[in-house]
Design a protein around this motif. Structure first.
Motif, PDB file in Angstrom:
ATOM      1  N   MET A 261      -1.118  -5.010  -7.459  1.00 22.25           N
ATOM      2  CA  MET A 261      -0.307  -4.630  -6.633  1.00 22.25           C
ATOM      3  C   MET A 261      -0.661  -3.373  -5.940  1.00 22.25           C
ATOM      4  O   MET A 261      -0.104  -3.188  -4.717  1.00 22.25           O
ATOM      5  N   ALA A 262      -1.332  -2.401  -6.542  1.00 19.58           N
ATOM      6  CA  ALA A 262      -1.841  -1.115  -5.790  1.00 19.58           C
ATOM      7  C   ALA A 262      -3.089  -0.857  -6.689  1.00 19.58           C
ATOM      8  O   ALA A 262      -3.354  -1.212  -7.745  1.00 19.58           O
ATOM      9  N   TRP A 266      -3.633   2.311  -2.618  1.00 16.27           N
ATOM     10  CA  TRP A 266      -3.519   1.390  -1.339  1.00 16.27           C
ATOM     11  C   TRP A 266      -2.768   0.253  -2.053  1.00 16.27           C
ATOM     12  O   TRP A 266      -2.773  -0.149  -3.278  1.00 16.27           O
ATOM     13  N   VAL A 267      -1.745  -0.412  -1.105  1.00 19.36           N
ATOM     14  CA  VAL A 267      -0.692  -1.375  -1.698  1.00 19.36           C
ATOM     15  C   VAL A 267      -1.306  -2.632  -1.055  1.00 19.36           C
ATOM     16  O   VAL A 267      -1.486  -2.750   0.039  1.00 19.36           O
ATOM     17  N   GLU A 269      -0.731  -5.858   0.622  1.00 20.88           N
ATOM     18  CA  GLU A 269       0.356  -6.229   1.593  1.00 20.88           C
ATOM     19  C   GLU A 269      -0.012  -7.669   1.755  1.00 20.88           C
ATOM     20  O   GLU A 269       1.208  -8.449   2.022  1.00 20.88           O
ATOM     21  N   TRP A 282      -4.937  -4.578   2.306  1.00 19.25           N
ATOM     22  CA  TRP A 282      -4.283  -3.676   1.586  1.00 19.25           C
ATOM     23  C   TRP A 282      -4.080  -2.544   2.607  1.00 19.25           C
ATOM     24  O   TRP A 282      -4.406  -2.289   3.658  1.00 19.25           O
ATOM     25  N   HIS A 284      -2.336   1.229   3.623  1.00 19.42           N
ATOM     26  CA  HIS A 284      -2.818   2.783   3.237  1.00 19.42           C
ATOM     27  C   HIS A 284      -1.378   3.382   3.172  1.00 19.42           C
ATOM     28  O   HIS A 284      -0.224   3.009   3.730  1.00 19.42           O
ATOM     29  N   ARG A 285      -1.200   4.288   2.021  1.00 17.66           N
ATOM     30  CA  ARG A 285      -0.346   5.107   1.497  1.00 17.66           C
ATOM     31  C   ARG A 285      -0.479   6.479   1.529  1.00 17.66           C
ATOM     32  O   ARG A 285      -1.824   6.847   1.427  1.00 17.66           O
ATOM     33  N   ALA A 288      -3.848   7.880  -0.359  1.00 14.81           N
ATOM     34  CA  ALA A 288      -4.929   6.796  -0.600  1.00 14.81           C
ATOM     35  C   ALA A 288      -6.336   7.219  -0.483  1.00 14.81           C
ATOM     36  O   ALA A 288      -6.685   8.065   0.234  1.00 14.81           O
TER      37      ALA A 288
END
Length: 371
Positions: A261-262, A266-267, A269, A282, A284-285, A288
């Motif tokens: 999931m991450a 990066w998550v 999506e 993916w 960005h958070r 990251a």
């Protein structure tokens, strides 16, 4: 007129040259030669000029001999040369003079002594308003041949050109007309024979072309019937090597469930399985990692990265089965999507088409037209 040998070729010197015009015929030349001297019995032609010569009663011995003055190529606007030459009777002197690419009227003369040649040269110089642009004097036979040889034009086909300087009799020789008529007859026979042989070859080629056209038409018709009877042989059949639907779905679901999931900040999506692999998007958070992207991803934008992960599987040849109609396939796909709680965007490719081009082959000489 005397004969010399240069480069193993026989040349004639000592002709009287005149300027020609287009209206002069052979009878005109014979009349003109008779007025000048009844001993003149040969003529040679060159560019814009003709020269009379005396064979001394041996016309046949001079046939095929070329006038040396017509063969020497001089580039100077005017030229005067004195050359020492030799024949079977001994050495003699040849005076050669040109002006504006033309042989001076008496500029092709032979003399037994050097003194007589020099006197003639003085008279030639008096004919021109100015002195000759180039003068040459060769004292020995070797020196003369060394000077003349590079300037003599005598190509392998010069004998067949029109105004080439070769001596010809002014009066037809006994038997010459009969010989010419016989040669013309032989040429006519050869021409007719060649034409007939060509027509025969054309006829044979036409027969071969018609037979080839008949065979080609038969083969084309046979090919057409085979295509209509078994059209599946002429289209690609990707479903033979494609995996079964249940196997493909199982493989895709398993690949999707294995995704984290991450990763590296990066998550995940979005993830899409297209039958060959999984495309992961993916997001960005803050914090990251741009250096170590998740799962071999590439940067699409500062806020998005894309990974394409192949899904392994073996393609096995399966026996050909009857394909379901499009309507039934559509219902089954929608039903399966509903049971899995998934989303489906269904599109069908346009049917593949194959065009059979029929060429109508015609015999040579025939023209086909149509609309």
């Amino acid at each position: 007129m005397r004969r010399v040998v240069i480069n193993k070729r026989h040349w004639a010197v000592g002709l009287q040259w005149f300027t020609s015009n287009a209206k002069q015929s052979e009878p005109d030349l014979r009349r003109e030669a008779g007025k000048l001297d009844h001993a003149l019995d040969m003529v040679a032609y060159r560019q814009r000029q003709y020269g009379f010569a005396v064979s001394g009663g041996s016309v046949r011995d001079w046939l095929g001999v070329r006038a040396l003055a017509a063969a020497v190529r001089i580039t100077s606007p005017s030229f005067l040369g004195l050359f020492c030459l030799a024949d079977q009777d001994g050495e003699f002197w040849w005076v050669f003079a040109t002006s504006q690419s033309l042989i001076v009227g008496m500029g092709d003369q032979v003399f037994p002594t050097r003194i007589e040649a020099n006197e003639w040269i003085q008279s030639l110089k008096g004919l021109l308003d100015s002195d000759f642009a180039e003068t040459v004097s060769c004292e020995t036979v070797d020196e003369s041949l060394h000077w003349l040889t590079p300037l003599i034009s005598a190509g392998p086909f010069s004998r067949f050109r029109g105004r080439n300087g070769y001596l010809q009799p002014l009066q037809p020789l006994p038997g010459q007309r009969r010989k010419l008529a016989a040669m013309c007859g032989v040429a006519a026979v050869l021409l007719l024979g060649g034409y007939g042989f060509k027509k025969f070859l054309d006829h044979q080629a036409g027969k071969r072309a018609m037979e080839a056209a008949r065979i080609a038409m038969a083969n084309t018709e046979q090919h057409k019937q085979e295509l209509l009877a078994h059209p599946e042989r002429y289209f690609q059949q990707p479903w033979i090597t494609a995996p079964a639907v249940d196997e493909l779905v199982s493989r895709g679901v398993a690949a999707l469930l294995r995704l984290p999931m991450a990763a590296s900040g990066w998550v995940l999506e979005r993830a899409v399985f297209d039958g060959l692999g999984v495309v992961v998007t993916w997001g960005h958070r803050p914090g990251a990692d741009y250096v170590h992207l998740p799962l071999s991803a590439r940067i699409e934008s500062p806020h998005k990265a894309i990974s394409r992960l192949p899904v392994s599987g073996h393609r096995v040849m399966r026996p050909v089965e009857s394909l379901l109609p499009r309507e039934e396939c559509t219902r089954l796909l929608y039903q399966g999507t509903q049971l899995m709680g998934a989303h489906l965007r269904l599109t069908y490719n346009n049917p593949e088409k194959s065009v059979l081009i029929m060429l109508k082959l015609l015999p040579p000489g025939c023209v086909a037209s149509g609309r």
